[in-house]
Design an enzyme around this catalytic site. Sequence first.
Site, mmCIF file in Angstrom:
data_model
loop_
_atom_site.group_PDB
_atom_site.id
_atom_site.type_symbol
_atom_site.label_atom_id
_atom_site.label_comp_id
_atom_site.label_asym_id
_atom_site.label_seq_id
_atom_site.Cartn_x
_atom_site.Cartn_y
_atom_site.Cartn_z
ATOM 1 N N ARG A 166 -10.391 0.232 8.296
ATOM 2 C CA ARG A 166 -9.887 -1.108 8.637
ATOM 3 C C ARG A 166 -11.032 -2.020 9.086
ATOM 4 N NH1 ARG A 166 -4.184 -0.226 8.361
ATOM 5 N NH2 ARG A 166 -3.028 -1.779 9.506
ATOM 6 N N LYS A 181 0.846 -1.211 0.000
ATOM 7 C CA LYS A 181 0.000 0.000 0.000
ATOM 8 C C LYS A 181 0.874 1.251 0.000
ATOM 9 C CE LYS A 181 -1.959 -1.334 4.031
ATOM 10 N NZ LYS A 181 -1.634 -0.506 5.118
ATOM 11 N N ARG A 236 10.349 -1.720 11.098
ATOM 12 C CA ARG A 236 9.230 -1.326 11.942
ATOM 13 C C ARG A 236 9.149 -2.233 13.162
ATOM 14 N NH1 ARG A 236 3.962 -0.513 8.177
ATOM 15 N NH2 ARG A 236 3.065 -1.580 9.980
ATOM 16 N N ARG A 238 10.933 -6.678 5.444
ATOM 17 C CA ARG A 238 10.723 -5.259 5.089
ATOM 18 C C ARG A 238 11.723 -4.329 5.773
ATOM 19 N NH1 ARG A 238 4.881 -2.703 5.075
ATOM 20 N NH2 ARG A 238 4.748 -3.537 7.186
HETATM 21 P P1 AMP Z 1 -0.041 0.009 8.854
HETATM 22 O O1 AMP Z 1 1.104 0.965 8.762
HETATM 23 O O2 AMP Z 1 -1.179 0.362 7.958
HETATM 24 O O3 AMP Z 1 0.392 -1.423 8.723
HETATM 25 O O4 AMP Z 1 -0.623 0.153 10.357
HETATM 26 C C1 AMP Z 1 0.198 -0.133 11.475
HETATM 27 C C2 AMP Z 1 -0.649 -0.258 12.724
HETATM 28 O O5 AMP Z 1 -1.319 0.994 12.987
HETATM 29 C C3 AMP Z 1 -1.786 -1.280 12.676
HETATM 30 O O6 AMP Z 1 -1.347 -2.604 12.961
HETATM 31 C C4 AMP Z 1 -2.717 -0.738 13.769
HETATM 32 O O7 AMP Z 1 -2.211 -1.012 15.063
HETATM 33 C C5 AMP Z 1 -2.607 0.775 13.538
HETATM 34 N N1 AMP Z 1 -3.613 1.262 12.557
HETATM 35 C C6 AMP Z 1 -3.372 1.760 11.310
HETATM 36 N N2 AMP Z 1 -4.511 2.107 10.698
HETATM 37 C C7 AMP Z 1 -5.501 1.810 11.582
HETATM 38 C C8 AMP Z 1 -6.922 1.927 11.533
HETATM 39 N N3 AMP Z 1 -7.543 2.409 10.446
HETATM 40 N N4 AMP Z 1 -7.636 1.530 12.620
HETATM 41 C C9 AMP Z 1 -7.021 1.058 13.717
HETATM 42 N N5 AMP Z 1 -5.691 0.902 13.837
HETATM 43 C C10 AMP Z 1 -4.932 1.275 12.772
#
Ligand code: AMP
Length: 213
Positions: free
Chosen positions: A88, A14, A157, A123
């Site tokens: 999400r 993404k 990360r 990653r």
């Molecule tokens: P990502 O960078 O999209 O993989 O998101 C990393 C982490 O951020 C996720 O595992 C969640 O803990 C939190 N997170 C990101 N987007 C959301 C969302 N829309 N709702 C809830 N938690 C989120």
Amino acid sequence: MRNIIFIAPPAAGKGTQSKLLVDKYNYEHLSTGDLLREASSSGTEMGKDIKSIMDSGKLVSDDIIVNLIKEKLTSLDGKPFILDGFPRNLNQAKALEKIIDNNYEVIYLDLAEEEALKRVLGRLTCACGKSYNSMIEALKPKTDGVCDSCSRPLGKRDDDNHDAYVVRYRSFVDNTKPLIDYYDKKKILHKIDVNRDVNEIFTDVVKVANNHD
Ligand code: AMP
């Protein structure tokens, strides 16, 4: 260009596809993961709470995330946007419909679970937004541990580990995957196979962004 929502399992690309859209078509990239990582590094009690939820792989509360995204979406000035990591779950999808009109296309980046795990474990990310993968030949940086674009050191990360991955993938299946059906019924869902070269995927993403199938 159409506004875009990306739905995908962890590490499906993404962020990489968003960055390409930003560089080429001047999109505004709203990554809830990045916004939360920024908030979690603030050192406040709330920041610490957010970090521990993220590190475990669970979802942050809908209230926090909806407020964050609302603030960003209402200050865009008509620029096309990408939602990367939001919504999400169904509750967030419905909250989004109260903030903006339904003027977006939804792209589901489809990737098998084992491949997602491999990508998570390998990653490497750069502060400039570029992402690499030490376990996939085509995605390795030219020099180990260094960004091709800006020469900064690459990092990992905190939630890119096996334990957090299991929780994140489960959350994707239980909370996020139902959105695929939801948006399919609204006839705005576009499924793209991401087990391919980044540029081939981007060609398909651009077709959707231009509103051609
Ligand atoms: P990502 O960078 O999209 O993989 O998101 C990393 C982490 O951020 C996720 O595992 C969640 O803990 C939190 N997170 C990101 N987007 C959301 C969302 N829309 N709702 C809830 N938690 C989120």
